[in-house]
Design a protein around this motif. Structure first.
Motif, PDB file in Angstrom:
ATOM      1  N   MET A  19       0.841  -1.180   0.000  1.00 12.25           N
ATOM      2  CA  MET A  19       0.000   0.000   0.000  1.00 12.25           C
ATOM      3  C   MET A  19       0.888   1.246   0.000  1.00 12.25           C
ATOM      4  SD  MET A  19      -2.708   1.359   2.901  1.00 12.25           S
ATOM      5  CE  MET A  19      -3.137  -0.288   3.307  1.00 12.25           C
ATOM      6  N   ILE A  20       0.547   2.196  -0.835  1.00 16.06           N
ATOM      7  CA  ILE A  20       1.277   3.449  -0.902  1.00 16.06           C
ATOM      8  C   ILE A  20       0.698   4.402   0.141  1.00 16.06           C
ATOM      9  CG2 ILE A  20       1.813   5.441  -2.337  1.00 16.06           C
ATOM     10  CD1 ILE A  20       1.619   3.584  -4.760  1.00 16.06           C
ATOM     11  N   VAL A  21       1.550   4.918   1.006  1.00 11.44           N
ATOM     12  CA  VAL A  21       1.082   5.885   2.004  1.00 11.44           C
ATOM     13  C   VAL A  21       1.244   7.294   1.444  1.00 11.44           C
ATOM     14  CG1 VAL A  21       1.551   4.409   3.982  1.00 11.44           C
ATOM     15  CG2 VAL A  21       3.325   5.950   3.170  1.00 11.44           C
ATOM     16  N   CYS A  22       0.418   8.170   1.931  1.00 15.07           N
ATOM     17  CA  CYS A  22       0.509   9.530   1.417  1.00 15.07           C
ATOM     18  C   CYS A  22       0.100  10.543   2.472  1.00 15.07           C
ATOM     19  CB  CYS A  22      -0.341   9.686   0.162  1.00 15.07           C
ATOM     20  SG  CYS A  22      -2.093   9.428   0.418  1.00 15.07           S
ATOM     21  N   LYS A  23       0.432  11.781   2.171  1.00 10.55           N
ATOM     22  CA  LYS A  23       0.068  12.923   2.995  1.00 10.55           C
ATOM     23  C   LYS A  23      -0.966  13.728   2.212  1.00 10.55           C
ATOM     24  CE  LYS A  23       4.749  13.085   4.825  1.00 10.55           C
ATOM     25  NZ  LYS A  23       5.959  13.896   4.985  1.00 10.55           N
ATOM     26  N   ILE A  24      -1.939  14.256   2.937  1.00  8.88           N
ATOM     27  CA  ILE A  24      -3.050  14.945   2.294  1.00  8.88           C
ATOM     28  C   ILE A  24      -3.246  16.333   2.881  1.00  8.88           C
ATOM     29  CG2 ILE A  24      -5.574  14.916   1.945  1.00  8.88           C
ATOM     30  CD1 ILE A  24      -4.115  12.818   0.257  1.00  8.88           C
ATOM     31  N   ILE A  25      -3.518  17.294   1.993  1.00  8.07           N
ATOM     32  CA  ILE A  25      -3.939  18.639   2.378  1.00  8.07           C
ATOM     33  C   ILE A  25      -5.408  18.769   1.989  1.00  8.07           C
ATOM     34  CG2 ILE A  25      -3.698  21.120   1.971  1.00  8.07           C
ATOM     35  CD1 ILE A  25      -0.765  20.481   1.067  1.00  8.07           C
ATOM     36  N   PHE A  26      -6.291  18.887   2.974  1.00  5.83           N
ATOM     37  CA  PHE A  26      -7.689  19.191   2.698  1.00  5.83           C
ATOM     38  C   PHE A  26      -7.784  20.705   2.586  1.00  5.83           C
ATOM     39  CE2 PHE A  26      -8.052  15.017   4.685  1.00  5.83           C
ATOM     40  CZ  PHE A  26      -8.866  14.363   3.767  1.00  5.83           C
ATOM     41  N   LEU A  27      -8.214  21.179   1.436  1.00  9.23           N
ATOM     42  CA  LEU A  27      -8.062  22.588   1.095  1.00  9.23           C
ATOM     43  C   LEU A  27      -9.382  23.304   0.888  1.00  9.23           C
ATOM     44  CD1 LEU A  27      -5.994  24.822   0.364  1.00  9.23           C
ATOM     45  CD2 LEU A  27      -6.129  23.991  -2.002  1.00  9.23           C
ATOM     46  N   ASP A  28      -9.552  24.375   1.636  1.00  8.92           N
ATOM     47  CA  ASP A  28     -10.625  25.337   1.424  1.00  8.92           C
ATOM     48  C   ASP A  28     -10.039  26.463   0.559  1.00  8.92           C
ATOM     49  OD1 ASP A  28     -13.048  26.748   1.720  1.00  8.92           O
ATOM     50  OD2 ASP A  28     -12.352  27.737   3.539  1.00  8.92           O
ATOM     51  N   PHE A  29     -10.870  27.197  -0.158  1.00 11.55           N
ATOM     52  CA  PHE A  29     -10.383  28.326  -0.956  1.00 11.55           C
ATOM     53  C   PHE A  29     -10.635  29.655  -0.261  1.00 11.55           C
ATOM     54  CE2 PHE A  29     -10.550  26.581  -5.609  1.00 11.55           C
ATOM     55  CZ  PHE A  29      -9.644  25.601  -5.273  1.00 11.55           C
ATOM     56  N   ASP A  30     -11.907  29.961  -0.013  1.00 11.46           N
ATOM     57  CA  ASP A  30     -12.270  31.273   0.527  1.00 11.46           C
ATOM     58  C   ASP A  30     -11.716  31.437   1.938  1.00 11.46           C
ATOM     59  OD1 ASP A  30     -13.675  31.918  -1.808  1.00 11.46           O
ATOM     60  OD2 ASP A  30     -15.479  30.927  -1.078  1.00 11.46           O
ATOM     61  N   GLY A  31     -10.895  32.468   2.114  1.00 12.71           N
ATOM     62  CA  GLY A  31     -10.253  32.700   3.402  1.00 12.71           C
ATOM     63  C   GLY A  31      -8.940  31.955   3.550  1.00 12.71           C
ATOM     64  N   VAL A  32      -8.565  31.176   2.528  1.00 11.52           N
ATOM     65  CA  VAL A  32      -7.289  30.454   2.534  1.00 11.52           C
ATOM     66  C   VAL A  32      -6.479  30.882   1.311  1.00 11.52           C
ATOM     67  CG1 VAL A  32      -6.151  28.179   2.513  1.00 11.52           C
ATOM     68  CG2 VAL A  32      -8.304  28.493   3.786  1.00 11.52           C
ATOM     69  N   LEU A  33      -6.966  30.570   0.126  1.00 14.62           N
ATOM     70  CA  LEU A  33      -6.261  30.926  -1.108  1.00 14.62           C
ATOM     71  C   LEU A  33      -6.717  32.260  -1.691  1.00 14.62           C
ATOM     72  CD1 LEU A  33      -5.939  27.535  -2.996  1.00 14.62           C
ATOM     73  CD2 LEU A  33      -4.291  28.669  -1.486  1.00 14.62           C
ATOM     74  N   ASN A  34      -7.767  32.797  -1.148  1.00 17.11           N
ATOM     75  CA  ASN A  34      -8.142  34.162  -1.474  1.00 17.11           C
ATOM     76  C   ASN A  34      -8.569  34.812  -0.168  1.00 17.11           C
ATOM     77  OD1 ASN A  34     -10.933  33.635  -0.980  1.00 17.11           O
ATOM     78  ND2 ASN A  34     -11.243  33.035  -3.098  1.00 17.11           N
ATOM     79  N   GLU A  79     -11.751  43.426  -7.412  1.00 15.80           N
ATOM     80  CA  GLU A  79     -13.181  43.587  -7.663  1.00 15.80           C
ATOM     81  C   GLU A  79     -13.934  42.264  -7.651  1.00 15.80           C
ATOM     82  OE1 GLU A  79     -13.612  46.022 -11.146  1.00 15.80           O
ATOM     83  OE2 GLU A  79     -12.377  47.596 -10.295  1.00 15.80           O
ATOM     84  N   GLY A  80     -13.403  41.241  -6.957  1.00 17.33           N
ATOM     85  CA  GLY A  80     -14.100  39.976  -6.762  1.00 17.33           C
ATOM     86  C   GLY A  80     -14.458  39.250  -8.042  1.00 17.33           C
ATOM     87  N   TYR A  81     -13.701  39.456  -9.107  1.00 12.81           N
ATOM     88  CA  TYR A  81     -14.058  38.906 -10.406  1.00 12.81           C
ATOM     89  C   TYR A  81     -13.615  37.454 -10.559  1.00 12.81           C
ATOM     90  CZ  TYR A  81     -14.255  38.171 -15.408  1.00 12.81           C
ATOM     91  OH  TYR A  81     -14.518  37.657 -16.629  1.00 12.81           O
ATOM     92  N   GLY A  82     -14.544  36.563 -10.891  1.00 20.00           N
ATOM     93  CA  GLY A  82     -14.234  35.183 -11.250  1.00 20.00           C
ATOM     94  C   GLY A  82     -13.605  34.378 -10.141  1.00 20.00           C
ATOM     95  N   VAL A  83     -12.948  33.300 -10.515  1.00 24.40           N
ATOM     96  CA  VAL A  83     -12.222  32.467  -9.563  1.00 24.40           C
ATOM     97  C   VAL A  83     -10.905  33.166  -9.308  1.00 24.40           C
ATOM     98  CG1 VAL A  83     -11.131  30.242  -9.145  1.00 24.40           C
ATOM     99  CG2 VAL A  83     -13.258  30.348 -10.412  1.00 24.40           C
ATOM    100  N   MET A  84     -10.867  33.867  -8.219  1.00 26.60           N
ATOM    101  CA  MET A  84      -9.677  34.643  -7.914  1.00 26.60           C
ATOM    102  C   MET A  84      -8.898  33.940  -6.818  1.00 26.60           C
ATOM    103  SD  MET A  84      -9.859  37.060 -10.052  1.00 26.60           S
ATOM    104  CE  MET A  84      -8.562  38.128  -9.492  1.00 26.60           C
ATOM    105  N   LEU A  85      -7.750  33.430  -7.162  1.00 24.04           N
ATOM    106  CA  LEU A  85      -6.858  32.824  -6.187  1.00 24.04           C
ATOM    107  C   LEU A  85      -5.624  33.699  -6.110  1.00 24.04           C
ATOM    108  CD1 LEU A  85      -7.243  29.063  -7.169  1.00 24.04           C
ATOM    109  CD2 LEU A  85      -8.514  30.374  -5.466  1.00 24.04           C
TER     110      LEU A  85
END
Length: 159
Positions: free
Chosen positions: A1-16, A25-31
């Motif tokens: 079995m391959i073990v792995c590390k995971i990042i559970f990712l939110d966008f709003d308030g994290v990447l924007n 001006e809040g346009y589109g998918v803004m990261l």
């Protein structure tokens, strides 16, 4: 079995953030590019895979033909930073932490994980695995990045 590390990712308030969206001006998918760089540094330091827990996950599929236009744009933005989305949590119409737990239960190969989110997630199993970004105004910062790297590389040390 391959073990792995995971990042559970939110966008709003994290990447924007409120500050970034107001400036653009809040346009589109803004990261925010500065937040994407921090995410890339986390991935590079840990070799973690990204699993979307954000509500934006509904636009994304690992089959590009099943992505809507927002999902295609998300893939392009992540690709620009040398990042790839691995998977997304299921949509169960329940609390985010329940959806994360369901995903983890289906993936016993996970050796460590971190949740990056700006909301308070209170499930006991998240203790030592959760980095609450400072606030919605700024998003992911250097301190959050360091905490996430420490959690992923030490298999969930409480910080």
């Amino acid at each position: 079995m391959i073990v792995c590390k995971i990042i559970f990712l939110d966008f709003d308030g994290v990447l924007n953030s409120e500050k970034y969206l107001a400036a653009h001006e809040g346009y589109g998918v803004m990261l925010d590019p500065t937040r994407m760089v921090l995410l890339k540094q986390i991935v590079d330091a840990t070799d973690a895979k990204i699993v979307l827990s954000t509500s934006w996950r509904e636009h994304w599929s690992n089959d590009l033909t099943k992505c809507d236009s927002t999902g295609v744009l998300m893939n392009r933005l992540f690709d620009t930073y040398g990042l790839q989305i691995f998977d997304k949590t299921p949509k169960l119409h329940k609390r985010r932490e329940t959806e994360i737990k369901t995903w983890l239960d289906q993936h016993p190969e996970v050796e460590s994980f971190v949740v990056l989110d700006d909301m308070l997630l209170s499930a006991d199993y998240l203790k030592g695995h959760f980095v609450k970004t400072s606030n919605y105004f700024d998003g992911l910062d250097e301190s959050d990045k360091q905490k996430a790297i420490a959690i992923l590389n030490s298999k969930g040390v409480v910080l």
